[in-house]
Scaffold this active site. Structure first.
Site, mmCIF file in Angstrom:
data_model
loop_
_atom_site.group_PDB
_atom_site.id
_atom_site.type_symbol
_atom_site.label_atom_id
_atom_site.label_comp_id
_atom_site.label_asym_id
_atom_site.label_seq_id
_atom_site.Cartn_x
_atom_site.Cartn_y
_atom_site.Cartn_z
ATOM 1 N N GLY A 124 2.825 2.412 10.866
ATOM 2 C CA GLY A 124 3.782 3.502 10.711
ATOM 3 C C GLY A 124 4.484 3.905 12.002
ATOM 4 O O GLY A 124 5.109 4.969 12.071
ATOM 5 N N ASN A 159 0.876 -1.183 0.000
ATOM 6 C CA ASN A 159 0.000 0.000 0.000
ATOM 7 C C ASN A 159 0.908 1.226 0.000
ATOM 8 O O ASN A 159 1.497 1.555 1.013
ATOM 9 C CB ASN A 159 -0.887 -0.044 1.255
ATOM 10 C CG ASN A 159 -1.716 1.218 1.412
ATOM 11 O OD1 ASN A 159 -1.776 2.058 0.499
ATOM 12 N ND2 ASN A 159 -2.350 1.370 2.562
ATOM 13 N N GLU A 170 -6.649 4.704 7.930
ATOM 14 C CA GLU A 170 -6.484 6.134 7.614
ATOM 15 C C GLU A 170 -7.754 6.696 6.971
ATOM 16 O O GLU A 170 -8.091 7.862 7.167
ATOM 17 C CB GLU A 170 -5.251 6.316 6.708
ATOM 18 C CG GLU A 170 -3.965 6.146 7.509
ATOM 19 C CD GLU A 170 -2.825 5.482 6.748
ATOM 20 O OE1 GLU A 170 -2.834 5.491 5.511
ATOM 21 O OE2 GLU A 170 -1.919 4.940 7.431
ATOM 22 N N LYS A 210 0.104 4.226 -0.237
ATOM 23 C CA LYS A 210 -0.562 5.397 0.358
ATOM 24 C C LYS A 210 -0.371 6.602 -0.572
ATOM 25 O O LYS A 210 -0.349 6.428 -1.786
ATOM 26 C CB LYS A 210 -0.041 5.638 1.777
ATOM 27 C CG LYS A 210 -0.136 4.362 2.627
ATOM 28 C CD LYS A 210 0.078 4.568 4.083
ATOM 29 C CE LYS A 210 -0.082 3.226 4.807
ATOM 30 N NZ LYS A 210 0.045 3.322 6.245
ATOM 31 N N HIS A 227 -9.337 1.118 5.037
ATOM 32 C CA HIS A 227 -8.055 1.314 5.735
ATOM 33 C C HIS A 227 -8.258 2.261 6.916
ATOM 34 O O HIS A 227 -9.081 3.171 6.853
ATOM 35 C CB HIS A 227 -7.021 1.892 4.760
ATOM 36 C CG HIS A 227 -5.649 1.864 5.327
ATOM 37 N ND1 HIS A 227 -5.192 2.820 6.193
ATOM 38 C CD2 HIS A 227 -4.630 0.972 5.174
ATOM 39 C CE1 HIS A 227 -3.946 2.515 6.554
ATOM 40 N NE2 HIS A 227 -3.586 1.406 5.945
ATOM 41 N N SER A 276 3.833 -1.913 10.426
ATOM 42 C CA SER A 276 5.284 -1.946 10.656
ATOM 43 C C SER A 276 5.916 -3.280 10.271
ATOM 44 O O SER A 276 6.834 -3.763 10.939
ATOM 45 C CB SER A 276 5.608 -1.584 12.111
ATOM 46 O OG SER A 276 5.189 -0.251 12.394
ATOM 47 N N GLU A 293 -4.869 -4.894 10.760
ATOM 48 C CA GLU A 293 -3.888 -3.831 10.944
ATOM 49 C C GLU A 293 -4.208 -3.069 12.225
ATOM 50 O O GLU A 293 -5.011 -2.117 12.204
ATOM 51 C CB GLU A 293 -3.944 -2.848 9.766
ATOM 52 C CG GLU A 293 -3.638 -3.461 8.426
ATOM 53 C CD GLU A 293 -3.083 -2.427 7.444
ATOM 54 O OE1 GLU A 293 -2.003 -2.682 6.905
ATOM 55 O OE2 GLU A 293 -3.717 -1.374 7.246
HETATM 56 P P1 13P Z 1 3.275 0.515 7.653
HETATM 57 O O1 13P Z 1 3.776 -0.770 7.044
HETATM 58 O O2 13P Z 1 3.977 1.718 7.147
HETATM 59 O O3 13P Z 1 3.213 0.434 9.140
HETATM 60 O O4 13P Z 1 1.752 0.689 7.147
HETATM 61 C C1 13P Z 1 0.893 -0.379 7.242
HETATM 62 C C2 13P Z 1 -0.324 -0.060 6.484
HETATM 63 O O5 13P Z 1 -1.095 0.810 6.860
HETATM 64 C C3 13P Z 1 -0.581 -0.802 5.238
HETATM 65 O O6 13P Z 1 -1.873 -0.593 4.790
#
Ligand code: 13P
Length: 254
Positions: A172, A9, A96, A11, A94, A213, A166
């Protein structure tokens, strides 16, 4: 037997030129790892150029979001059928999107159903926040996200969903969940409700990923768990060596 699955992803990262360069470096190596279903999810503007570079490879293309209506006056939105012209996968719900764009379990449900109708494979994201984790509410939150987010789907197609666990506190932050914790959440609060909703066979055949992560250093540990079929990777999917190593680790699970 569930085929290992690793999705990147990206983003809101990478211009078209940057996306092209990243994909050109990745595809020759990733294409050789046939044991794993591999998916890249660039931002919308890069979907077409990335798709062109993926043609003739076994690497799939996904979008990060879409609306559930088929067409009409919804300025700024993209319809399932438009995504399906170029992509096979779509990330839905997601954290976010839930946090910054007010998505709810109900909108996740509409998007998941619309994705399946458009013949897209939804990658449905669930996971508790830090506050929910610390107050011992993981079970309640994750099973509700599954029960509402995936409710009333056509039983014939429900098994095509991919679910990504997640935990929001792991995204992150560099603070990944332990693999044992992720495995237990997936077993008890994702597969179990799915089995109750759509039957044991569906509960056992849906691919469930861990995200939060994930790096080249910790991926193998997650993939060593029986309930974890792969990863949804954020930051590390933007680095060729990291992402390739994660996919290679998943191949060992096959
Ligand atoms: P990270 O791998 O940067 O922690 O993000 C995970 C994520 O949100 C994947 O959709």
């Amino acid at each position: 037997m569930r085929k290992p699955f690793v999705a990147g992803n990206w983003k809101m990262n990478k211009t078209i030129a940057e996306a092209r360069s990243l994909v050109s470096e990745m595809t020759p190596i990733l294409g050789g790892i046939t044991e794993v279903e591999k998916v890249l999810c660039p931002p919308f503007m890069a979907i077409f150029p990335v798709g062109a570079l993926l043609q003739g490879t076994d690497i799939g293309l996904g979008a990060q979001n879409m609306y559930w209506e088929a067409k009409g006056a919804f300025t700024g939105e993209v319809a399932p059928g438009m995504v399906a012209e170029f992509c096979m996968y779509i990330i839905v719900g997601h954290s976010e999107r839930r946090t910054y764009f007010s998505e709810t379990d109900e909108t996740v449900n509409k998007k998941t159903a619309a994705a399946l109708s458009a013949k897209l494979i939804p990658i449905v994201c669930v996971g508790e926040t830090l506050g929910e984790y610390e107050s011992g509410r993981t079970a309640e939150v994750v099973s509700r996200q599954i029960r509402v987010g995936l409710k009333d789907l056509d039983p014939e197609f429900a098994a095509q969903c991919v679910v990504a666990y997640e935990p929001v506190w792991a995204i992150g932050t560099g603070r990944a969940s332990t693999s044992e914790n992720a495995n237990a959440v997936i077993r008890d609060f994702i597969r179990k409700p799915l089995s109750e909703m759509y039957g044991e066979q569906t509960g056992q055949s849906v691919r469930v990923l861990y995200g939060g992560s994930v790096t080249a250093a910790n991926a193998a540990e997650f993939f060593g768990q029986p309930e974890i079929d792969g990863a949804l990777v954020g930051g590390a999917s933007l680095k060729v060596d990291e992402f390739v190593a994660i996919v290679q680790a998943a191949a060992k699970r096959a």
